[in-house]
Design an enzyme around this catalytic site. Structure first.
Site, PDB file in Angstrom:
ATOM      1  N   SER A  47       1.306  -0.117   3.377  1.00 36.30           N
ATOM      2  CA  SER A  47       2.359  -0.526   2.447  1.00 36.30           C
ATOM      3  C   SER A  47       2.760   0.615   1.519  1.00 36.30           C
ATOM      4  O   SER A  47       3.840   0.581   0.917  1.00 36.30           O
ATOM      5  CB  SER A  47       1.875  -1.709   1.599  1.00 36.30           C
ATOM      6  OG  SER A  47       0.721  -1.347   0.858  1.00 36.30           O
ATOM      7  N   LYS A  48       1.919   1.643   1.408  1.00 34.35           N
ATOM      8  CA  LYS A  48       2.195   2.748   0.486  1.00 34.35           C
ATOM      9  C   LYS A  48       3.384   3.599   0.931  1.00 34.35           C
ATOM     10  O   LYS A  48       3.932   4.357   0.133  1.00 34.35           O
ATOM     11  CB  LYS A  48       0.955   3.620   0.311  1.00 34.35           C
ATOM     12  CG  LYS A  48      -0.238   2.886  -0.281  1.00 34.35           C
ATOM     13  CD  LYS A  48       0.037   2.366  -1.685  1.00 34.35           C
ATOM     14  CE  LYS A  48      -1.208   1.796  -2.333  1.00 34.35           C
ATOM     15  NZ  LYS A  48      -0.953   1.288  -3.685  1.00 34.35           N
ATOM     16  N   ASP A  49       3.799   3.477   2.185  1.00 32.28           N
ATOM     17  CA  ASP A  49       5.019   4.165   2.624  1.00 32.28           C
ATOM     18  C   ASP A  49       6.203   3.767   1.753  1.00 32.28           C
ATOM     19  O   ASP A  49       7.079   4.576   1.447  1.00 32.28           O
ATOM     20  CB  ASP A  49       5.368   3.789   4.081  1.00 32.28           C
ATOM     21  CG  ASP A  49       4.480   4.483   5.095  1.00 32.28           C
ATOM     22  OD1 ASP A  49       3.547   5.197   4.693  1.00 32.28           O
ATOM     23  OD2 ASP A  49       4.726   4.294   6.301  1.00 32.28           O
ATOM     24  N   ALA A  52       5.960   5.568  -1.690  1.00 33.08           N
ATOM     25  CA  ALA A  52       6.099   7.022  -1.554  1.00 33.08           C
ATOM     26  C   ALA A  52       7.563   7.397  -1.350  1.00 33.08           C
ATOM     27  O   ALA A  52       8.096   8.276  -2.043  1.00 33.08           O
ATOM     28  CB  ALA A  52       5.254   7.532  -0.390  1.00 33.08           C
ATOM     29  N   THR A  79      -1.820   6.108  -0.160  1.00 29.81           N
ATOM     30  CA  THR A  79      -0.642   6.657  -0.844  1.00 29.81           C
ATOM     31  C   THR A  79      -0.505   8.138  -0.527  1.00 29.81           C
ATOM     32  O   THR A  79       0.595   8.640  -0.299  1.00 29.81           O
ATOM     33  CB  THR A  79      -0.742   6.458  -2.369  1.00 29.81           C
ATOM     34  OG1 THR A  79      -0.921   5.069  -2.637  1.00 29.81           O
ATOM     35  CG2 THR A  79       0.514   6.952  -3.065  1.00 29.81           C
TER      36      THR A  79
END
Length: 346
Positions: A47-49, A52, A79
């Protein structure tokens, strides 16, 4: 730019629009319908895409980032991977301060993605000069032309999920979602998603999952930062020894705490029952569901959405390693059988 014939300009076009997949076996004993928002379908497998790409593009729009600049961030791994991936495509250098609690797999991945990695001791206070927070700040001060993302206190972390994850879940459930259950680390995922969903329907219950050894649950209930709550734990990307500014506690109804051991076994169980190879935090959030279900918290007709944040490949040296599980004392008479799955033909 996305094309109708499914040819994409680069991997960043694939961020977001992850599937919602029904959980058919692991939650079958509980009333209601359970769906996983499977974030490992992002190109960076977490989910950190979303944060970012969103934070970096916002920094570009504001003129904070210019070609050739260095992006600095603190990360437990995911992340950092996402920032490194975005940096490659957009032409930035990437420097990451990583917790030593991060799996060796994650650290190797970060190096492979061209990032300069500083591994910092996990079990020190947030204001210790060796902590990954302080190391990132120091590097930012020392490096000209650097931008410190600071996901833990960056409101854009919340905005990224408010603009993407929340609307996706609302649309995918046709507005019929009754519960959102998500892990809380930086708090961006749960806060941004919950904010959007509560605006559509204030009756949606939002439940955060916290770790034993973290201060977040007690802070939510008392608004007191209690250092006595803090002790070492193994789950990455969940819980905190500080109060992240990127957590909007007002949109979260309650927290449930889970143990390292049960979360590890539940991650393995997801793979065995649903065929989804997901990360340690996904095991933690599913463990939260199991505890709530055992308390009879769900009823017929409920539509419960669980966010599975990342992919199991990040944890091959941890929860999916029998050796590591054994070293933690996580195998006992109930779970011993998990070890005996391989037969060597001589």
């Amino acid at each position: 730019m996305k094309h109708k014939n499914q040819v994409f300009d680069n991997v960043l076009d694939l961020v977001g629009n992850t599937p919602l997949i029904k959980l058919n076996k692991i939650a079958s004993e509980f009333k209601g319908n359970f769906y996983a928002k499977v974030e490992s379908f992002n190109p960076g497998q977490s989910s950190k895409d979303r944060i970012a790409l969103y934070i970096i593009e916002q920094a570009e729009k504001k003129g904070i980032l210019s070609p050739g600049d260095t992006i600095i961030e603190t990360t437990s791994g995911n992340t950092g991977f996402s920032i490194a991936m975005v940096s490659i495509i957009k032409g930035y250098d990437c420097v990451l301060a990583v917790s030593s609690k991060s799996s060796a797999d994650k650290i190797d991945m970060l190096k492979t993605m061209g990032a300069k990695v500083y591994v910092c001791p996990a079990h020190v206070s947030a204001d210790d000069p060796r902590s990954y927070y302080q190391v990132a700040k120091r590097l930012h001060e020392e490096m000209k032309g650097s931008v410190y993302i600071n996901q833990y206190f960056n409101e854009l972390n919340i905005d990224a999920h408010y603009k993407s994850t929340g609307p996706e879940i609302w649309e995918q459930t046709e507005g019929k979602i009754t519960h959102l259950v998500a892990c809380s680390g930086t708090g961006g995922t749960i806060s941004g998603t919950a904010k959007y969903l509560k605006e559509q329907n204030p009756n949606i219950k939002v439940i955060g999952v916290d770790a034993f050894g973290s201060v977040i649950k007690k802070y939510h209930e008392t608004r007191e930062f209690d250092k006595k709550e803090i002790y070492p734990y193994r789950i990455e990307g969940l819980g905190k020894n500080l109060i992240p500014g990127a957590t909007n506690f007002d949109v979260i109804d309650e927290f449930v705490k889970v143990t390292d051991e049960e979360s590890a076994h539940t991650a393995r169980l997801i793979a065995k029952t649903e065929g989804m190879f997901v990360g340690y935090t996904s095991g933690a959030v599913m463990q939260g569901i199991k505890q709530l279900g055992d308390e009879g918290r769900f009823k017929e007709g409920d539509n419960v959405v669980v966010i599975f944040p990342d992919h199991g490949s990040r944890y091959m040296s941890k929860v999916y390693s029998d050796k590591w599980m054994n070293e933690q004392g996580f195998f006992d008479s109930i779970n011993e059988a998990a070890i005996q799955n391989i037969e060597y033909i001589k």
